[in-house]
Design a protein around this motif. Structure first.
Motif, PDB file in Angstrom:
ATOM      1  N   GLU A   1       0.829  -1.209   0.000  1.00  0.00           N
ATOM      2  CA  GLU A   1       0.000   0.000   0.000  1.00  0.00           C
ATOM      3  C   GLU A   1       0.860   1.255   0.000  1.00  0.00           C
ATOM      4  N   CYS A   2       0.874   1.944  -1.129  1.00  0.00           N
ATOM      5  CA  CYS A   2       1.441   3.291  -1.235  1.00  0.00           C
ATOM      6  C   CYS A   2       2.910   3.358  -0.831  1.00  0.00           C
ATOM      7  N   GLY A   3       3.678   2.320  -1.107  1.00  0.00           N
ATOM      8  CA  GLY A   3       5.088   2.343  -0.769  1.00  0.00           C
ATOM      9  C   GLY A   3       5.385   2.270   0.709  1.00  0.00           C
ATOM     10  N   SER A   4       4.399   1.883   1.509  1.00  0.00           N
ATOM     11  CA  SER A   4       4.566   1.810   2.957  1.00  0.00           C
ATOM     12  C   SER A   4       4.977   0.403   3.372  1.00  0.00           C
ATOM     13  N   ASP A   5       4.960   0.159   4.685  1.00  0.00           N
ATOM     14  CA  ASP A   5       5.253  -1.184   5.184  1.00  0.00           C
ATOM     15  C   ASP A   5       3.968  -1.964   5.437  1.00  0.00           C
ATOM     16  N   ARG A   6       2.891  -1.590   4.743  1.00  0.00           N
ATOM     17  CA  ARG A   6       1.601  -2.251   4.919  1.00  0.00           C
ATOM     18  C   ARG A   6       1.120  -2.825   3.595  1.00  0.00           C
ATOM     19  N   SER A   7       0.249  -3.832   3.684  1.00  0.00           N
ATOM     20  CA  SER A   7      -0.343  -4.429   2.488  1.00  0.00           C
ATOM     21  C   SER A   7      -1.822  -4.675   2.716  1.00  0.00           C
ATOM     22  N   HIS A   8      -2.532  -4.890   1.614  1.00  0.00           N
ATOM     23  CA  HIS A   8      -3.951  -5.256   1.658  1.00  0.00           C
ATOM     24  C   HIS A   8      -4.204  -6.316   0.590  1.00  0.00           C
ATOM     25  N   LEU A   9      -5.309  -7.017   0.736  1.00  0.00           N
ATOM     26  CA  LEU A   9      -5.761  -7.953  -0.282  1.00  0.00           C
ATOM     27  C   LEU A   9      -6.750  -7.241  -1.191  1.00  0.00           C
ATOM     28  N   TYR A  10      -6.637  -7.486  -2.492  1.00  0.00           N
ATOM     29  CA  TYR A  10      -7.482  -6.814  -3.473  1.00  0.00           C
ATOM     30  C   TYR A  10      -8.162  -7.819  -4.387  1.00  0.00           C
ATOM     31  N   ALA A  11      -9.357  -7.455  -4.826  1.00  0.00           N
ATOM     32  CA  ALA A  11     -10.076  -8.217  -5.845  1.00  0.00           C
ATOM     33  C   ALA A  11     -10.315  -7.272  -7.011  1.00  0.00           C
ATOM     34  N   GLN A  12      -9.748  -7.597  -8.181  1.00  0.00           N
ATOM     35  CA  GLN A  12      -9.764  -6.689  -9.314  1.00  0.00           C
ATOM     36  C   GLN A  12     -10.121  -7.421 -10.597  1.00  0.00           C
ATOM     37  N   GLY A  13     -10.645  -6.657 -11.551  1.00  0.00           N
ATOM     38  CA  GLY A  13     -10.840  -7.205 -12.885  1.00  0.00           C
ATOM     39  C   GLY A  13      -9.498  -7.436 -13.561  1.00  0.00           C
ATOM     40  N   LEU A  14      -9.482  -8.290 -14.579  1.00  0.00           N
ATOM     41  CA  LEU A  14      -8.232  -8.648 -15.236  1.00  0.00           C
ATOM     42  C   LEU A  14      -7.570  -7.470 -15.939  1.00  0.00           C
ATOM     43  N   VAL A  15      -8.348  -6.560 -16.503  1.00  0.00           N
ATOM     44  CA  VAL A  15      -7.738  -5.411 -17.168  1.00  0.00           C
ATOM     45  C   VAL A  15      -6.987  -4.561 -16.153  1.00  0.00           C
ATOM     46  N   ASN A  16      -7.594  -4.348 -15.014  1.00  0.00           N
ATOM     47  CA  ASN A  16      -6.908  -3.586 -13.973  1.00  0.00           C
ATOM     48  C   ASN A  16      -5.646  -4.305 -13.512  1.00  0.00           C
ATOM     49  N   PHE A  17      -5.711  -5.621 -13.405  1.00  0.00           N
ATOM     50  CA  PHE A  17      -4.555  -6.421 -13.000  1.00  0.00           C
ATOM     51  C   PHE A  17      -3.377  -6.205 -13.940  1.00  0.00           C
ATOM     52  N   PHE A  18      -3.654  -6.061 -15.231  1.00  0.00           N
ATOM     53  CA  PHE A  18      -2.592  -5.877 -16.219  1.00  0.00           C
ATOM     54  C   PHE A  18      -2.351  -4.415 -16.592  1.00  0.00           C
ATOM     55  N   SER A  19      -2.983  -3.487 -15.877  1.00  0.00           N
ATOM     56  CA  SER A  19      -2.784  -2.058 -16.137  1.00  0.00           C
ATOM     57  C   SER A  19      -1.874  -1.403 -15.115  1.00  0.00           C
ATOM     58  N   ASP A  20      -1.348  -2.168 -14.182  1.00  0.00           N
ATOM     59  CA  ASP A  20      -0.708  -1.598 -13.003  1.00  0.00           C
ATOM     60  C   ASP A  20       0.755  -1.217 -13.252  1.00  0.00           C
ATOM     61  N   ASP A  21       0.996  -0.316 -14.235  1.00  0.00           N
ATOM     62  CA  ASP A  21       2.325   0.239 -14.485  1.00  0.00           C
ATOM     63  C   ASP A  21       3.356  -0.866 -14.688  1.00  0.00           C
ATOM     64  N   LEU A  22       3.054  -1.793 -15.599  1.00  0.00           N
ATOM     65  CA  LEU A  22       3.885  -2.974 -15.788  1.00  0.00           C
ATOM     66  C   LEU A  22       5.060  -2.701 -16.726  1.00  0.00           C
ATOM     67  N   VAL A  23       6.085  -3.565 -16.633  1.00  0.00           N
ATOM     68  CA  VAL A  23       7.237  -3.480 -17.518  1.00  0.00           C
ATOM     69  C   VAL A  23       6.840  -3.884 -18.933  1.00  0.00           C
ATOM     70  N   ASN A  24       6.039  -4.943 -19.039  1.00  0.00           N
ATOM     71  CA  ASN A  24       5.528  -5.412 -20.326  1.00  0.00           C
ATOM     72  C   ASN A  24       4.254  -6.204 -20.073  1.00  0.00           C
ATOM     73  N   GLN A  25       3.690  -6.774 -21.128  1.00  0.00           N
ATOM     74  CA  GLN A  25       2.433  -7.507 -21.015  1.00  0.00           C
ATOM     75  C   GLN A  25       2.630  -9.020 -21.086  1.00  0.00           C
ATOM     76  N   ASP A  26       3.818  -9.502 -20.769  1.00  0.00           N
ATOM     77  CA  ASP A  26       4.019 -10.950 -20.676  1.00  0.00           C
ATOM     78  C   ASP A  26       3.157 -11.508 -19.542  1.00  0.00           C
ATOM     79  N   ALA A  27       2.676 -12.712 -19.714  1.00  0.00           N
ATOM     80  CA  ALA A  27       1.788 -13.314 -18.715  1.00  0.00           C
ATOM     81  C   ALA A  27       1.906 -14.820 -18.761  1.00  0.00           C
ATOM     82  N   ARG A  28       1.692 -15.445 -17.602  1.00  0.00           N
ATOM     83  CA  ARG A  28       1.678 -16.912 -17.534  1.00  0.00           C
ATOM     84  C   ARG A  28       0.536 -17.368 -16.641  1.00  0.00           C
ATOM     85  N   ILE A  29      -0.182 -18.382 -17.102  1.00  0.00           N
ATOM     86  CA  ILE A  29      -1.223 -19.037 -16.308  1.00  0.00           C
ATOM     87  C   ILE A  29      -0.700 -20.394 -15.856  1.00  0.00           C
TER      88      ILE A  29
END
Length: 281
Positions: A105-133
């Motif tokens: 969370e926000c570069g802090s020492d805390r975390s949270h659990l999230y439930a997101q759509g797949l587009v949001n999952f792959f929109s998170d400022d990624l290096v590239n769009q490589d993916a593995r299932i």
């Protein structure tokens, strides 16, 4: 996207984000920092294309859950490809193929659990769009899916975050450690596990082995890839002196699942192309 600091958030609708991509809406955002970042229409469209590829592959199998990895940080200097992994749940309250994962969370020492759509999952400022299932054996997948749908109950979540959390640490956790511990609680004889340490101990005794990441002392002092959100004191003095830190990585999780026979199949895309055989993780 700046994350709302409440656990198990609303998933973003795939159709809505696809519409935003087509329309070129510049207001789409990504990232786990607290500063707002605007993502270009091209990046949102690329994330939507990846999400569609992944969702189509998931729909081909009668599986209630799978693991999906992405490249959020360039770890090539460490010999790694994927930096982050989460679960995708088919029949989730937030929508079909909802990604459930742990984020700092926000570069802090805390975390949270999230439930997101797949587009949001792959929109998170990624290096590239490589993916593995990675798909699991049916019985394990059923148990894991039931546990994920019941979150935040029996979540095994420790909100005190460290990027290089020591495997089995009671005080710290990172996103990959959480994934491993949830997996350990769903494998044979592990369904009754409700404590993090018991989950890791089960995985370790079952054959899981963490990766070792080398972090020179100079990088610790001057800053770099692993400088933020990292509790070095979570590791013993001998580890800190050597600079070789045991860490749960995406690669170590996938290797464990494959070696123990818990993985029932894989699919991978590099540079938008389907790989005939999955490469190194």
């Amino acid at each position: 996207m700046r994350h709302d600091p409440q656990p198990i958030l609303r998933g973003l609708a795939l159709a809505a984000l696809l519409l935003a991509a087509v329309a070129g809406a510049p207001s789409a955002q990504a990232g786990t920092r607290c500063d707002t970042q605007t993502v270009s229409a091209e990046k949102v469209a690329a994330a939507a294309a990846t999400a569609l590829r992944v969702a189509a592959a998931l729909d081909e199998r009668d599986a209630p859950v799978a693991l999906v990895a992405r490249v959020g940080t360039d770890l090539s200097a460490q010999g790694l490809v994927y930096s982050h992994v989460g679960f995708v749940v088919r029949d989730h309250a937030n929508g079909r193929w909802t990604a459930v994962h742990l984020l700092n969370e926000c570069g802090s020492d805390r975390s949270h659990l999230y439930a997101q759509g797949l587009v949001n999952f792959f929109s998170d400022d990624l290096v590239n769009q490589d993916a593995r299932i990675v798909w699991l054996q049916p019985a394990q997948a059923q148990r894991l899916a039931a546990r994920l749908r019941a979150l935040p109950q029996r979540s095994l979540h420790q909100p005190h975050y460290s990027l290089i959390a020591r495997p089995g640490s009671r005080e710290y956790q990172n996103s990959t450690a959480w994934v491993l511990e949830l997996l350990a609680a769903s494998v044979p004889d592990g369904a009754a596990i409700d404590q993090r340490r018991a989950a890791y101990d089960w995985a370790r005794q079952d054959g899981f082995r963490p990766d070792r990441i080398h972090i020179p002392y100079s990088k610790r002092v001057l800053g770099g890839l692993f400088s933020a959100n990292a509790a070095f004191t979570d590791h013993p003095v001998g580890t800190r002196l050597s600079g070789d830190y045991p860490v749960v990585t995406v690669r170590s999780i996938f290797d464990y699942l494959q070696r123990r026979g818990y993985a029932s199949g894989q699919r991978e895309w590099r540079n938008g192309r389907l790989m005939a055989t999955p490469g190194p993780a």
